[in-house]
Scaffold this motif. Structure first.
Motif, PDB file in Angstrom:
ATOM      1  N   ALA A  12      25.544 -17.072  -6.497  1.00  0.00           N
ATOM      2  CA  ALA A  12      26.504 -16.576  -5.501  1.00  0.00           C
ATOM      3  C   ALA A  12      25.775 -16.522  -4.168  1.00  0.00           C
ATOM      4  N   ASN A  13      25.066 -17.598  -3.877  1.00  0.00           N
ATOM      5  CA  ASN A  13      24.187 -17.623  -2.705  1.00  0.00           C
ATOM      6  C   ASN A  13      24.628 -18.669  -1.688  1.00  0.00           C
ATOM      7  N   GLY A  14      25.952 -18.736  -1.478  1.00  0.00           N
ATOM      8  CA  GLY A  14      26.480 -19.584  -0.413  1.00  0.00           C
ATOM      9  C   GLY A  14      26.024 -21.026  -0.527  1.00  0.00           C
ATOM     10  N   ALA A  44      24.142 -25.096  -4.204  1.00  0.00           N
ATOM     11  CA  ALA A  44      24.099 -26.510  -4.615  1.00  0.00           C
ATOM     12  C   ALA A  44      22.659 -26.953  -4.880  1.00  0.00           C
ATOM     13  N   ARG A  45      21.729 -26.449  -4.056  1.00  0.00           N
ATOM     14  CA  ARG A  45      20.315 -26.820  -4.236  1.00  0.00           C
ATOM     15  C   ARG A  45      19.786 -26.308  -5.575  1.00  0.00           C
ATOM     16  N   MET A  46      20.301 -25.163  -6.023  1.00  0.00           N
ATOM     17  CA  MET A  46      19.756 -24.568  -7.237  1.00  0.00           C
ATOM     18  C   MET A  46      20.344 -25.154  -8.512  1.00  0.00           C
ATOM     19  N   GLY A  62      30.311 -21.240  12.138  1.00  0.00           N
ATOM     20  CA  GLY A  62      31.345 -20.400  12.745  1.00  0.00           C
ATOM     21  C   GLY A  62      30.734 -19.462  13.758  1.00  0.00           C
ATOM     22  N   GLN A  63      31.511 -19.134  14.768  1.00  0.00           N
ATOM     23  CA  GLN A  63      31.032 -18.231  15.814  1.00  0.00           C
ATOM     24  C   GLN A  63      32.126 -17.230  16.155  1.00  0.00           C
ATOM     25  N   ILE A  64      31.743 -15.951  16.275  1.00  0.00           N
ATOM     26  CA  ILE A  64      32.675 -14.937  16.748  1.00  0.00           C
ATOM     27  C   ILE A  64      32.128 -14.344  18.045  1.00  0.00           C
ATOM     28  N   GLY A  76      43.560 -17.975  15.617  1.00  0.00           N
ATOM     29  CA  GLY A  76      42.332 -17.178  15.664  1.00  0.00           C
ATOM     30  C   GLY A  76      42.689 -15.729  15.371  1.00  0.00           C
ATOM     31  N   TYR A  77      41.767 -14.825  15.667  1.00  0.00           N
ATOM     32  CA  TYR A  77      42.077 -13.404  15.497  1.00  0.00           C
ATOM     33  C   TYR A  77      41.315 -12.563  16.514  1.00  0.00           C
ATOM     34  N   LEU A  78      41.907 -11.397  16.836  1.00  0.00           N
ATOM     35  CA  LEU A  78      41.271 -10.429  17.734  1.00  0.00           C
ATOM     36  C   LEU A  78      41.441  -9.060  17.097  1.00  0.00           C
ATOM     37  N   THR A 100      26.756 -15.961  15.106  1.00  0.00           N
ATOM     38  CA  THR A 100      27.068 -17.243  14.468  1.00  0.00           C
ATOM     39  C   THR A 100      26.731 -17.157  12.978  1.00  0.00           C
ATOM     40  N   GLY A 101      27.363 -17.982  12.192  1.00  0.00           N
ATOM     41  CA  GLY A 101      27.081 -17.994  10.754  1.00  0.00           C
ATOM     42  C   GLY A 101      27.479 -19.338  10.168  1.00  0.00           C
ATOM     43  N   LEU A 102      27.090 -19.542   8.916  1.00  0.00           N
ATOM     44  CA  LEU A 102      27.468 -20.786   8.221  1.00  0.00           C
ATOM     45  C   LEU A 102      28.391 -20.457   7.060  1.00  0.00           C
ATOM     46  N   ARG A 103      29.496 -21.169   6.980  1.00  0.00           N
ATOM     47  CA  ARG A 103      30.380 -21.033   5.815  1.00  0.00           C
ATOM     48  C   ARG A 103      30.052 -22.168   4.847  1.00  0.00           C
ATOM     49  N   ALA A 104      30.151 -21.877   3.555  1.00  0.00           N
ATOM     50  CA  ALA A 104      29.982 -22.939   2.550  1.00  0.00           C
ATOM     51  C   ALA A 104      31.377 -23.435   2.190  1.00  0.00           C
ATOM     52  N   ILE A 127      28.639 -20.122 -11.332  1.00  0.00           N
ATOM     53  CA  ILE A 127      28.633 -20.199  -9.871  1.00  0.00           C
ATOM     54  C   ILE A 127      29.891 -19.563  -9.299  1.00  0.00           C
ATOM     55  N   MET A 128      29.711 -18.902  -8.174  1.00  0.00           N
ATOM     56  CA  MET A 128      30.848 -18.415  -7.386  1.00  0.00           C
ATOM     57  C   MET A 128      30.450 -18.661  -5.931  1.00  0.00           C
ATOM     58  N   ALA A 129      30.865 -19.789  -5.416  1.00  0.00           N
ATOM     59  CA  ALA A 129      30.446 -20.168  -4.063  1.00  0.00           C
ATOM     60  C   ALA A 129      31.501 -21.068  -3.442  1.00  0.00           C
ATOM     61  N   GLY A 130      31.226 -21.560  -2.244  1.00  0.00           N
ATOM     62  CA  GLY A 130      32.198 -22.424  -1.561  1.00  0.00           C
ATOM     63  C   GLY A 130      33.430 -21.647  -1.124  1.00  0.00           C
ATOM     64  N   LEU A 131      33.232 -20.387  -0.738  1.00  0.00           N
ATOM     65  CA  LEU A 131      34.395 -19.543  -0.397  1.00  0.00           C
ATOM     66  C   LEU A 131      34.929 -19.842   1.004  1.00  0.00           C
ATOM     67  N   GLY A 132      34.259 -20.719   1.723  1.00  0.00           N
ATOM     68  CA  GLY A 132      34.774 -21.185   3.012  1.00  0.00           C
ATOM     69  C   GLY A 132      35.046 -20.062   3.989  1.00  0.00           C
ATOM     70  N   SER A 133      36.213 -20.124   4.646  1.00  0.00           N
ATOM     71  CA  SER A 133      36.515 -19.152   5.693  1.00  0.00           C
ATOM     72  C   SER A 133      37.351 -17.992   5.171  1.00  0.00           C
ATOM     73  N   LEU A 134      37.540 -17.916   3.841  1.00  0.00           N
ATOM     74  CA  LEU A 134      38.430 -16.883   3.299  1.00  0.00           C
ATOM     75  C   LEU A 134      37.758 -16.028   2.232  1.00  0.00           C
ATOM     76  N   GLY A 135      36.441 -15.928   2.302  1.00  0.00           N
ATOM     77  CA  GLY A 135      35.717 -15.245   1.237  1.00  0.00           C
ATOM     78  C   GLY A 135      36.153 -13.808   1.006  1.00  0.00           C
ATOM     79  N   PHE A 136      36.490 -13.114   2.075  1.00  0.00           N
ATOM     80  CA  PHE A 136      36.856 -11.704   1.883  1.00  0.00           C
ATOM     81  C   PHE A 136      38.183 -11.564   1.153  1.00  0.00           C
ATOM     82  N   GLN A 137      39.042 -12.571   1.252  1.00  0.00           N
ATOM     83  CA  GLN A 137      40.306 -12.531   0.510  1.00  0.00           C
ATOM     84  C   GLN A 137      40.106 -12.974  -0.945  1.00  0.00           C
ATOM     85  N   SER A 138      39.346 -14.054  -1.150  1.00  0.00           N
ATOM     86  CA  SER A 138      39.295 -14.639  -2.491  1.00  0.00           C
ATOM     87  C   SER A 138      38.220 -14.032  -3.396  1.00  0.00           C
TER      88      SER A 138
HETATM   89  C1  LIG Z   1      31.866 -16.684  12.015  1.00  0.00           C
HETATM   90  C2  LIG Z   1      32.512 -16.444  10.681  1.00  0.00           C
HETATM   91  C3  LIG Z   1      33.707 -15.728  10.625  1.00  0.00           C
HETATM   92  C4  LIG Z   1      34.306 -15.478   9.376  1.00  0.00           C
HETATM   93  N1  LIG Z   1      35.483 -14.763   9.345  1.00  0.00           N
HETATM   94  C5  LIG Z   1      36.056 -14.496   8.139  1.00  0.00           C
HETATM   95  C6  LIG Z   1      37.253 -13.741   8.048  1.00  0.00           C
HETATM   96  O1  LIG Z   1      37.802 -13.296   9.060  1.00  0.00           O
HETATM   97  N2  LIG Z   1      37.789 -13.523   6.815  1.00  0.00           N
HETATM   98  C7  LIG Z   1      37.205 -14.003   5.659  1.00  0.00           C
HETATM   99  O2  LIG Z   1      37.722 -13.766   4.566  1.00  0.00           O
HETATM  100  N3  LIG Z   1      36.067 -14.718   5.729  1.00  0.00           N
HETATM  101  C8  LIG Z   1      35.487 -14.982   6.924  1.00  0.00           C
HETATM  102  N4  LIG Z   1      34.346 -15.737   6.974  1.00  0.00           N
HETATM  103  C9  LIG Z   1      33.847 -16.328   5.730  1.00  0.00           C
HETATM  104  C10 LIG Z   1      33.058 -15.360   4.873  1.00  0.00           C
HETATM  105  O3  LIG Z   1      32.012 -14.826   5.653  1.00  0.00           O
HETATM  106  C11 LIG Z   1      32.534 -16.136   3.664  1.00  0.00           C
HETATM  107  O4  LIG Z   1      33.613 -16.708   2.950  1.00  0.00           O
HETATM  108  C12 LIG Z   1      31.752 -15.217   2.741  1.00  0.00           C
HETATM  109  O5  LIG Z   1      30.699 -14.584   3.430  1.00  0.00           O
HETATM  110  C13 LIG Z   1      31.191 -16.022   1.556  1.00  0.00           C
HETATM  111  O6  LIG Z   1      30.492 -15.113   0.760  1.00  0.00           O
HETATM  112  P1  LIG Z   1      29.306 -15.588  -0.197  1.00  0.00           P
HETATM  113  O7  LIG Z   1      28.772 -14.338  -0.804  1.00  0.00           O
HETATM  114  O8  LIG Z   1      29.794 -16.690  -1.103  1.00  0.00           O
HETATM  115  O9  LIG Z   1      28.223 -16.272   0.753  1.00  0.00           O
HETATM  116  P2  LIG Z   1      27.365 -15.637   1.909  1.00  0.00           P
HETATM  117  O10 LIG Z   1      28.118 -14.580   2.650  1.00  0.00           O
HETATM  118  O11 LIG Z   1      26.813 -16.802   2.671  1.00  0.00           O
HETATM  119  O12 LIG Z   1      26.190 -14.862   1.149  1.00  0.00           O
HETATM  120  C14 LIG Z   1      25.193 -15.563   0.457  1.00  0.00           C
HETATM  121  C15 LIG Z   1      23.991 -14.637   0.340  1.00  0.00           C
HETATM  122  O13 LIG Z   1      23.015 -15.256  -0.492  1.00  0.00           O
HETATM  123  C16 LIG Z   1      21.749 -15.075   0.103  1.00  0.00           C
HETATM  124  N5  LIG Z   1      20.909 -16.194  -0.352  1.00  0.00           N
HETATM  125  C17 LIG Z   1      21.057 -17.525  -0.077  1.00  0.00           C
HETATM  126  N6  LIG Z   1      20.117 -18.229  -0.709  1.00  0.00           N
HETATM  127  C18 LIG Z   1      19.358 -17.335  -1.395  1.00  0.00           C
HETATM  128  C19 LIG Z   1      18.221 -17.469  -2.253  1.00  0.00           C
HETATM  129  N7  LIG Z   1      17.701 -18.677  -2.536  1.00  0.00           N
HETATM  130  N8  LIG Z   1      17.684 -16.345  -2.793  1.00  0.00           N
HETATM  131  C20 LIG Z   1      18.221 -15.128  -2.537  1.00  0.00           C
HETATM  132  N9  LIG Z   1      19.298 -14.938  -1.742  1.00  0.00           N
HETATM  133  C21 LIG Z   1      19.852 -16.036  -1.182  1.00  0.00           C
HETATM  134  C22 LIG Z   1      21.998 -15.113   1.599  1.00  0.00           C
HETATM  135  O14 LIG Z   1      20.936 -14.456   2.280  1.00  0.00           O
HETATM  136  C23 LIG Z   1      23.322 -14.331   1.679  1.00  0.00           C
HETATM  137  O15 LIG Z   1      23.070 -12.949   1.753  1.00  0.00           O
HETATM  138  C24 LIG Z   1      33.714 -15.981   8.191  1.00  0.00           C
HETATM  139  C25 LIG Z   1      32.508 -16.698   8.268  1.00  0.00           C
HETATM  140  C26 LIG Z   1      31.907 -16.916   9.501  1.00  0.00           C
HETATM  141  C27 LIG Z   1      30.602 -17.685   9.548  1.00  0.00           C
END
Ligand SMILES: Cc1cc2nc3c(=O)[nH]c(=O)nc-3n(C[C@H](O)[C@H](O)[C@H](O)COP(=O)(O)OP(=O)(O)OC[C@H]3O[C@@H](n4cnc5c(N)ncnc54)[C@H](O)[C@@H]3O)c2cc1C
Length: 283
Positions: A76-78, A82-84, A97-99, A119-121, A186-190, A231-242
Motif C-alpha cells: 500500500a505504498n503508492g 509496482a517496483r516491489m 498534483g499541486q494545490i 477544481g475545489y476550494l 505538490t505530490g504524486l498520485r499513482a 496490493i492496494m494501490a493506484g488510487l489516483g485522485s480519489l484515494g480518500f473516497q475509495s
Molecule cells: C495534489 C493532490 C491533491 C489530491 N486531492 C485529493 C482529493 O481532494 N481527494 C482525494 O480523495 N484524493 C486526493 N488526492 C489523491 C490522494 O492523495 C491519493 O489517492 C492517496 O493519497 C493514495 O493513498 P495511498 O496510501 O495509496 O498512497 P500514498 O498517499 O502515496 O501513500 C503511500 C505511502 O507509502 C510510503 N512508501 C512508499 N514507498 C515506501 C517504501 N518502499 N517503504 C516504506 N514506505 C513507503 C510513502 O512514504 C507514503 O507514505 C490528491 C493527491 C494530490 C497529489
C-alpha cells in the motif's frame, strides 16, 4: 464514522450551484493522526526490497537487513508498489498534483463550505506553518519520469491555472488572489491505465500465462491469495473516497470472510486485469 473535526458538514448559503448539506471535506492530517493513534504497536521504516521466505515474506532495508518477517504483506505504498512486485508487471503511472494555499479574504467573503467546480476550494483550514488558509486544487500533470525531485518544485503556472479555473465561478476572489504569494504543496498520485485502483492478491505474469484466457468480468482470487502478497494501490485522485471500501474488501479476503464485492467488481479491481486483457487480445 467520521466526526468533528475530520468532517464538517456544509452549512447553507446563498450561492449559484447546488448546496449538498451532508457533504463535507476531510483533513488528511487529522485522519492520519487518528489512524496512527488507533494502530497500537507499529513500526515505520523504508522497505527497500521484499523477499519470499519460509511461509511468508521478509521486508529488507537498503543494507539488506531484515526489518520484519510476515505471513502476509499488503503493498500500500503508492507508486513504489509496482517496483516491489516486478513479476506482476503492474502498469502504474505518476500524475503530479499541486494545490495552492490562499489567505482568507476580508473584502470578498466566501460561504463557509467547500466549493467544487471541476477544481475545489475549501474554507480556511489549518495548514502547517501557514495558519488558516483556503486550499485550492488541483493540477494534473502526467509524468513519464518521476524518480528524483524535479516534480517537487511549486509551479506558478500551475497556481495560475487553478486560479483561472476558480475565476469561472468566483471571479472577484480569483482576481483578488492573483497578486498574493504563490505557495502550496505538490505530490504524486499513482494512477492506472483505466483510472481504477488495483486491489487484491498479486499474481505473477507467469501464473497468468499458465492459465486459459477468461472473460473480462470473471476473476478468481483463490490462487493469488495463497501467495500472501496483496496490493492496494493506484488510487489516483480519489484515494480518500475509495480507500475505506477497498480496505474492507481486502480485509475480508485475507480473513476468509464474505466479500463485500461481487465477482464483476473484483474483476475490475483485480491487479492482474491488465495481463488478462493482454492475454485475451493475444498479446
Ligand atoms: C495534489 C493532490 C491533491 C489530491 N486531492 C485529493 C482529493 O481532494 N481527494 C482525494 O480523495 N484524493 C486526493 N488526492 C489523491 C490522494 O492523495 C491519493 O489517492 C492517496 O493519497 C493514495 O493513498 P495511498 O496510501 O495509496 O498512497 P500514498 O498517499 O502515496 O501513500 C503511500 C505511502 O507509502 C510510503 N512508501 C512508499 N514507498 C515506501 C517504501 N518502499 N517503504 C516504506 N514506505 C513507503 C510513502 O512514504 C507514503 O507514505 C490528491 C493527491 C494530490 C497529489
Amino acid at each position: 464514522m467520521l466526526t468533528e473535526p475530520i468532517l464538517k458538514t456544509t452549512g447553507s448559503g446563498a450561492h449559484d450551484g447546488t448546496i449538498w448539506k451532508p457533504g463535507g471535506y476531510v483533513s488528511p492530517a487529522a485522519i492520519a493522526s487518528i489512524i496512527k493513534s488507533e494502530l497500537g504497536e507499529s513500526q515505520t521504516a523504508y522497505v527497500a526490497s521484499l523477499q519470499r521466505s519460509g511461509n511468508g515474506w521478509t521486508l529488507q532495508d537498503e543494507k539488506g537487513d531484515e526489518i520484519l518477517h510476515a505471513e502476509a504483506v499488503i503493498l500500500a505504498n503508492g507508486l513504489d508498489a509496482a517496483r516491489m512486485a516486478p513479476e506482476a508487471s503492474l502498469p502504474m503511472r505518476a500524475s503530479r498534483g499541486q494545490i495552492s494555499f490562499l489567505p482568507p479574504l476580508t473584502r470578498h467573503p466566501l460561504p463557509d463550505l467547500p466549493i467544487t467546480f471541476g477544481g475545489y476550494l475549501t474554507p480556511p483550514v489549518p495548514v502547517t506553518d501557514h495558519g488558516e488558509m483556503h486550499v485550492l486544487g488541483a493540477t494534473f500533470d502526467d509524468l513519464e519520469e518521476h524518480t528524483g525531485d524535479h516534480w517537487r518544485a511549486f509551479s506558478t503556472t500551475g497556481h495560475q491555472e487553478c486560479l483561472n479555473s476558480l475565476a469561472r465561478v468566483q471571479p472577484e476572489q480569483a482576481a483578488a488572489w492573483r497578486d498574493s504569494r504563490a505557495m502550496g504543496r505538490t505530490g504524486l498520485r499513482a494512477t492506472t491505465p483505466d483510472f481504477l485502483p488495483m486491489l487484491g492478491p498479486v499474481t505473477s505474469e507467469n501464473q497468468i500465462d499458465a492459465q486459459a484466457p477468461k472473460p473480462a468480468l470473471e476473476t478468481d482470487w483463490s490462487a493469488g491469495k495463497t501467495s500472501g502478497l496483496f496490493i492496494m494501490a493506484g488510487l489516483g485522485s480519489l484515494g480518500f473516497q475509495s480507500a475505506p471500501y477497498m480496505a474492507e474488501i481486502l480485509v475480508a479476503l485475507m480473513a476468509g470472510a464474505p466479500l463485500p464485492a461481487d465477482e464483476a467488481c473484483r474483476a475490475i479491481l483485480d491487479p492482474a486485469r491488465f495481463c488478462w486483457r493482454g492475454k485475451r487480445r493475444g498479446e
